[in-house]
Write an enzyme that holds these catalytic residues in place. Sequence first.
Site, short mmCIF file in Angstrom:
data_model
loop_
_atom_site.label_atom_id
_atom_site.label_comp_id
_atom_site.label_asym_id
_atom_site.label_seq_id
_atom_site.Cartn_x
_atom_site.Cartn_y
_atom_site.Cartn_z
N LYS A 137 -17.96 12.16 -42.19
CA LYS A 137 -18.76 11.23 -42.03
C LYS A 137 -18.24 9.82 -42.70
CE LYS A 137 -23.48 13.00 -41.41
NZ LYS A 137 -23.57 12.32 -39.99
N ALA A 139 -15.06 9.31 -43.57
CA ALA A 139 -13.97 8.66 -42.70
C ALA A 139 -14.13 8.11 -41.40
CB ALA A 139 -12.97 9.99 -42.33
N ASN A 282 -31.82 9.45 -39.62
CA ASN A 282 -31.89 9.65 -38.27
C ASN A 282 -33.62 10.07 -38.25
OD1 ASN A 282 -32.00 12.27 -38.73
ND2 ASN A 282 -29.89 12.47 -37.82
N GLY A 320 -31.71 7.15 -31.78
CA GLY A 320 -30.65 7.78 -30.65
C GLY A 320 -31.06 6.86 -29.38
N ALA A 321 -31.27 7.36 -28.36
CA ALA A 321 -31.64 6.38 -27.29
C ALA A 321 -32.76 5.51 -27.08
CB ALA A 321 -31.84 7.36 -26.04
N LYS A 322 -33.46 5.60 -28.12
CA LYS A 322 -34.43 4.83 -28.32
C LYS A 322 -34.25 3.60 -29.54
CE LYS A 322 -37.68 7.87 -29.56
NZ LYS A 322 -36.98 9.02 -29.27
N GLY A 349 -24.12 8.22 -35.28
CA GLY A 349 -24.82 7.72 -36.63
C GLY A 349 -23.51 7.16 -37.38
N ASP A 350 -22.33 7.80 -37.53
CA ASP A 350 -21.37 7.05 -38.23
C ASP A 350 -21.01 5.97 -37.73
OD1 ASP A 350 -21.33 9.65 -39.69
OD2 ASP A 350 -19.78 10.46 -38.53
#
Length: 412
Positions: A137, A139, A282, A320-322, A349-350
């Site tokens: 995460k 890097a 998340n 996410g998609a929202k 997320g990174d």
Amino acid sequence: MLNKERHYAILTWLNRYERATVNQLAKAFNVTRETIRSDLNLLAQEGGIERCHGGAIIKRRIFHTQSVNNLDTTIIHFFDAAQSKKTIKSRHKGRKMKGKVCILGSFNVDIIANVDRFPQSGESIFSENTIIGPGGKGANQALAVSKCNVKTHFVAKVGNDQFSQMAFEHLSSSAIDSFTLYQDKEKKTGTAIIYVCQSDGENMIAISPGANRSITADEVEAITPEVRNSDIFLTQLENNLPATFRAIEIARRNGIKVILNPAPWSADVVHCLKNVDFLTPNETEASLLSAIHITDLASAKLAAKAIKARGVGHVIITLGAKGALIYDGEQFIHIPALKAVCVDTTGAGDAFNGAFAAAMAKGESIIQAAKFACAFASLAVEKEGASNMPEYKDVLTRLTHYNDKNILTEKN
């Protein structure tokens, strides 16, 4: 003795004794004082030492690799890193750099298996393709920041194995401006086993943190100058928590804004929330932290309020998609996601966190930073591999598809 060998030897001397005079070095290496002065001037240009009256002093804080097997290896790695900075500067040529982000995080070696579906318990399935490459995460987020015309310093710890060289070469060849790479002589470099479902890009991940969990208090304190000279400090929970919390305290003590991505989840994160300016969980992490199961935007708002009540500055739940939901204690702001052709969600997320940190370091508003991060992440999921980040110009192009009328604001 060849010039490069003498340079290594001079750095070895200075690393051991901290300082030396021109006369001492000329006598030690049986060359003229003019030759030593030329050597020292060159090493000073590379950033390894600082000239002083009659000699030189080692600049320890920019020793990009430390404790790498032995002193000679350390010196060689540092010299090579100094050379690679020239390449990075050439990559930045013509790019207007603004802001700086310091990232404390993990380096892992990712072993990625692309599958048609996830296996059932006890089942063996075939992988369409297997990739071994750099990840972690920390890097990944550092790479994302470096793509955004923002100066980047990354801090990590690797093990005593062949993967430590992979880490060094990966970071050296990237657009990351500088890094501090510690090495544990007993533990292995962190690894992550990743299944990626080819039908929808979703993933399952098992992490063996290895040396990421062994960074020490002294090693964290040593990066204080890098933290102090940054606009944003970004971190996650893949390193050992005492070191991570200490780094957050250092940032807060120096007035640096802190972004914490609370992943992988740990209930102990509650102990540092008062020092966090922007928390970016998340849906799963926000559900665990708030004890409210998130199923839609309405439940996400309830979770955000519960998390804010624990003392954090701003809550940004990635959906996410929202898209993303921002809560500052007074209002909710929903930033919708942009449509993407999803290939691999592993680094989404990174990508979001790195891009958000970069935009905040540039002085953008939280809404503009979240918009930019959503656009960046939408491009990242269209690429294979968690460390495969999009180009800045492509993100700007995708941002033109954003309709600000779709950003919904609701008072608390």
